[in-house]
Design a protein around this motif. Structure first.
Motif, PDB file in Angstrom:
ATOM      1  N   UNK A 187       0.780  -1.101   0.127  1.00  0.00           N
ATOM      2  CA  UNK A 187       0.135  -0.129  -0.075  1.00  0.00           C
ATOM      3  C   UNK A 187       0.861   1.308   0.156  1.00  0.00           C
ATOM      4  N   UNK A 188       1.902   1.230   0.717  1.00  0.00           N
ATOM      5  CA  UNK A 188       2.900   2.347   0.795  1.00  0.00           C
ATOM      6  C   UNK A 188       3.536   2.504  -0.542  1.00  0.00           C
ATOM      7  N   UNK A 189       4.145   1.413  -1.354  1.00  0.00           N
ATOM      8  CA  UNK A 189       4.665   1.562  -2.375  1.00  0.00           C
ATOM      9  C   UNK A 189       3.683   2.282  -3.513  1.00  0.00           C
ATOM     10  N   UNK A 190       2.218   1.661  -3.387  1.00  0.00           N
ATOM     11  CA  UNK A 190       1.566   2.247  -4.424  1.00  0.00           C
ATOM     12  C   UNK A 190       1.272   3.855  -4.440  1.00  0.00           C
ATOM     13  N   UNK A 191       1.552   4.332  -3.092  1.00  0.00           N
ATOM     14  CA  UNK A 191       1.409   5.852  -2.563  1.00  0.00           C
ATOM     15  C   UNK A 191       2.658   6.442  -3.014  1.00  0.00           C
ATOM     16  N   UNK A 192       3.617   5.823  -2.989  1.00  0.00           N
ATOM     17  CA  UNK A 192       4.830   6.465  -3.364  1.00  0.00           C
ATOM     18  C   UNK A 192       5.003   6.632  -4.818  1.00  0.00           C
ATOM     19  N   UNK A 193       4.350   5.483  -5.614  1.00  0.00           N
ATOM     20  CA  UNK A 193       4.333   5.771  -6.957  1.00  0.00           C
ATOM     21  C   UNK A 193       3.323   6.898  -7.262  1.00  0.00           C
ATOM     22  N   UNK A 194       2.337   7.285  -6.710  1.00  0.00           N
ATOM     23  CA  UNK A 194       1.536   8.173  -6.967  1.00  0.00           C
ATOM     24  C   UNK A 194       2.024   9.686  -6.496  1.00  0.00           C
ATOM     25  N   UNK A 195       3.462   9.765  -6.048  1.00  0.00           N
ATOM     26  CA  UNK A 195       3.985  10.810  -5.694  1.00  0.00           C
ATOM     27  C   UNK A 195       3.690  11.452  -4.380  1.00  0.00           C
ATOM     28  N   UNK A 196       3.164  10.700  -3.538  1.00  0.00           N
ATOM     29  CA  UNK A 196       2.637  11.045  -2.270  1.00  0.00           C
ATOM     30  C   UNK A 196       4.019  11.279  -1.173  1.00  0.00           C
ATOM     31  N   UNK A 197       3.989  12.187  -0.558  1.00  0.00           N
ATOM     32  CA  UNK A 197       5.187  12.393   0.568  1.00  0.00           C
ATOM     33  C   UNK A 197       4.815  11.683   1.773  1.00  0.00           C
TER      34      UNK A 197
ATOM     35  N   UNK B 288       3.888  12.801   4.893  1.00  0.00           N
ATOM     36  CA  UNK B 288       2.951  13.334   5.492  1.00  0.00           C
ATOM     37  C   UNK B 288       1.625  12.718   4.713  1.00  0.00           C
ATOM     38  N   UNK B 289       1.455  12.881   3.554  1.00  0.00           N
ATOM     39  CA  UNK B 289       0.319  12.497   2.831  1.00  0.00           C
ATOM     40  C   UNK B 289       0.041  10.846   2.921  1.00  0.00           C
ATOM     41  N   UNK B 290       0.923  10.104   3.014  1.00  0.00           N
ATOM     42  CA  UNK B 290       1.000   8.679   3.175  1.00  0.00           C
ATOM     43  C   UNK B 290       0.361   8.462   4.535  1.00  0.00           C
ATOM     44  N   UNK B 291       1.067   9.257   5.694  1.00  0.00           N
ATOM     45  CA  UNK B 291       0.638   8.932   6.947  1.00  0.00           C
ATOM     46  C   UNK B 291      -1.005   9.230   7.094  1.00  0.00           C
ATOM     47  N   UNK B 292      -1.434  10.396   6.479  1.00  0.00           N
ATOM     48  CA  UNK B 292      -2.828  11.094   6.633  1.00  0.00           C
ATOM     49  C   UNK B 292      -3.676  10.037   5.924  1.00  0.00           C
ATOM     50  N   UNK B 293      -3.462   9.495   4.608  1.00  0.00           N
ATOM     51  CA  UNK B 293      -4.130   8.525   3.990  1.00  0.00           C
ATOM     52  C   UNK B 293      -4.483   7.334   4.658  1.00  0.00           C
TER      53      UNK B 293
ATOM     54  N   UNK C  12      -3.925   6.674   7.991  1.00  0.00           N
ATOM     55  CA  UNK C  12      -4.345   7.117   9.197  1.00  0.00           C
ATOM     56  C   UNK C  12      -3.237   6.196  10.233  1.00  0.00           C
ATOM     57  N   UNK C  13      -1.969   6.770  10.003  1.00  0.00           N
ATOM     58  CA  UNK C  13      -0.721   6.187  10.862  1.00  0.00           C
ATOM     59  C   UNK C  13       0.154   7.313  11.093  1.00  0.00           C
ATOM     60  N   UNK C  14       0.978   7.417  12.034  1.00  0.00           N
ATOM     61  CA  UNK C  14       1.861   8.448  12.362  1.00  0.00           C
ATOM     62  C   UNK C  14       2.906   8.408  11.397  1.00  0.00           C
ATOM     63  N   UNK C  15       3.309   9.821  11.233  1.00  0.00           N
ATOM     64  CA  UNK C  15       4.506   9.984  10.408  1.00  0.00           C
ATOM     65  C   UNK C  15       5.639   9.072  10.503  1.00  0.00           C
ATOM     66  N   UNK C  16       5.970   8.901  11.682  1.00  0.00           N
ATOM     67  CA  UNK C  16       7.108   7.995  12.035  1.00  0.00           C
ATOM     68  C   UNK C  16       7.064   6.803  11.719  1.00  0.00           C
ATOM     69  N   UNK C  17       5.714   6.217  11.658  1.00  0.00           N
ATOM     70  CA  UNK C  17       5.480   4.796  11.168  1.00  0.00           C
ATOM     71  C   UNK C  17       5.463   4.864   9.787  1.00  0.00           C
ATOM     72  N   UNK C  18       4.826   5.965   9.088  1.00  0.00           N
ATOM     73  CA  UNK C  18       5.063   5.719   7.530  1.00  0.00           C
ATOM     74  C   UNK C  18       6.488   5.943   6.994  1.00  0.00           C
ATOM     75  N   UNK C  19       7.303   6.609   7.843  1.00  0.00           N
ATOM     76  CA  UNK C  19       8.639   6.937   7.388  1.00  0.00           C
ATOM     77  C   UNK C  19       9.407   5.450   7.495  1.00  0.00           C
ATOM     78  N   UNK C  20       9.073   4.747   8.542  1.00  0.00           N
ATOM     79  CA  UNK C  20       9.703   3.207   8.607  1.00  0.00           C
ATOM     80  C   UNK C  20       9.108   2.544   7.397  1.00  0.00           C
ATOM     81  N   UNK C  21       7.815   2.432   7.063  1.00  0.00           N
ATOM     82  CA  UNK C  21       7.054   1.608   5.971  1.00  0.00           C
ATOM     83  C   UNK C  21       8.148   1.989   4.902  1.00  0.00           C
ATOM     84  N   UNK C  22       8.273   3.299   4.572  1.00  0.00           N
ATOM     85  CA  UNK C  22       8.904   3.840   3.237  1.00  0.00           C
ATOM     86  C   UNK C  22      10.196   3.321   3.429  1.00  0.00           C
ATOM     87  N   UNK C  23      11.061   3.504   4.286  1.00  0.00           N
ATOM     88  CA  UNK C  23      12.455   2.926   4.389  1.00  0.00           C
ATOM     89  C   UNK C  23      12.512   1.374   4.073  1.00  0.00           C
ATOM     90  N   UNK C  24      11.507   0.791   4.689  1.00  0.00           N
ATOM     91  CA  UNK C  24      11.625  -0.826   4.411  1.00  0.00           C
ATOM     92  C   UNK C  24      11.173  -1.022   3.197  1.00  0.00           C
TER      93      UNK C  24
END
Length: 219
Positions: A161-171, A173-178, A180-192
């Motif tokens: 789900x995170x990769x799909x949002x990365x491909x859509x160009x979301x940063x 903050x946008x990933x976290x909001x969409x 409904x997770x914390x920005x720190x959690x979103x950053x962890x998912x992106x890094x993984x």
């Protein structure tokens, strides 16, 4: 030395990112467009020396636009951007008239060197790409692994789900909001996601997903 060029890709995000990167390196980008099938229209009225052509592999014959461009504008040197995991496409690209073939996940410096080589009338293809193509011809695999499925198996459902949002160009903050997770959690998912795909940046991860057809699997 700068070149006059156009960039066509089946994914507009990739075309625009590549065009912007090359413009920053001093090239004169005359046009950027999507899909790759519209490359003849993209060069109409323009005088590029080089065309960078990326295809996602969806059409039955992804190199028909290349053949058409070579018939209509033979003076334009075409560099195809494609996956290393499909070496049969390398031979097909050159058979269709390509002057170069560059892995879609390569560094911008490699693309830059390929542009310089084809402008000089030389063939631009990396040794590892050429080796993979020859190995494919000499020792063909009856049922090659699907690269998109292989990549999907590396990721958890959440990471997909995170990769799909990365491909859509979301940063982040946008990933976290969409999601409904914390920005720190979103950053962890992106890094993984980047680590598992072996990508150095979000753009590279998006490019890899696009070139292998992974984005189609996410649809």
């Amino acid at each position: 030395m700068s070149a006059r060029l156009v960039v066509a890709d089946d994914h507009r995000l990739m075309a625009e990112a590549l065009g912007s990167a090359l413009q920053q390196r001093g090239h004169r980008v005359l046009g950027v467009g999507s899909p790759s099938a519209a490359v003849s229209e993209l060069v109409a009225g323009r005088r590029p020396e080089v065309c960078l052509l990326g295809t996602a592999g969806g059409p039955e014959d992804p190199f028909e636009p290349l053949r058409r461009l070579r018939r209509e504008r033979p003076e334009i040197a075409v560099v195809v951007l494609g996956p290393l995991g499909a070496p049969g496409r390398v031979a097909a690209a050159f058979a269709a008239g390509a002057a170069g073939y560059v892995r879609s996940d390569e560094r911008i410096e490699v693309v830059d060197r390929a542009i310089a080589r084809v402008r000089a009338g030389e063939v631009a293809v990396a040794v590892d790409v050429l080796r993979a193509a020859f190995e494919h011809l000499l020792w063909p695999v009856a049922e090659p692994d699907d690269e998109a499925l292989r990549l999907l198996r590396l990721l958890t459902r959440r990471e997909v789900q995170v990769l799909a949002r990365i491909a859509d160009g979301e940063d982040t903050a946008a990933i976290a909001a969409a999601m409904r997770i914390a920005p720190s959690t979103a950053r962890t998912h992106v890094q993984r996601v980047l680590t598992k795909l072996g990508a150095r940046s979000r753009l590279e991860a998006a490019a890899l997903a696009a070139r292998t057809g992974l984005l189609d699997q996410l649809a």
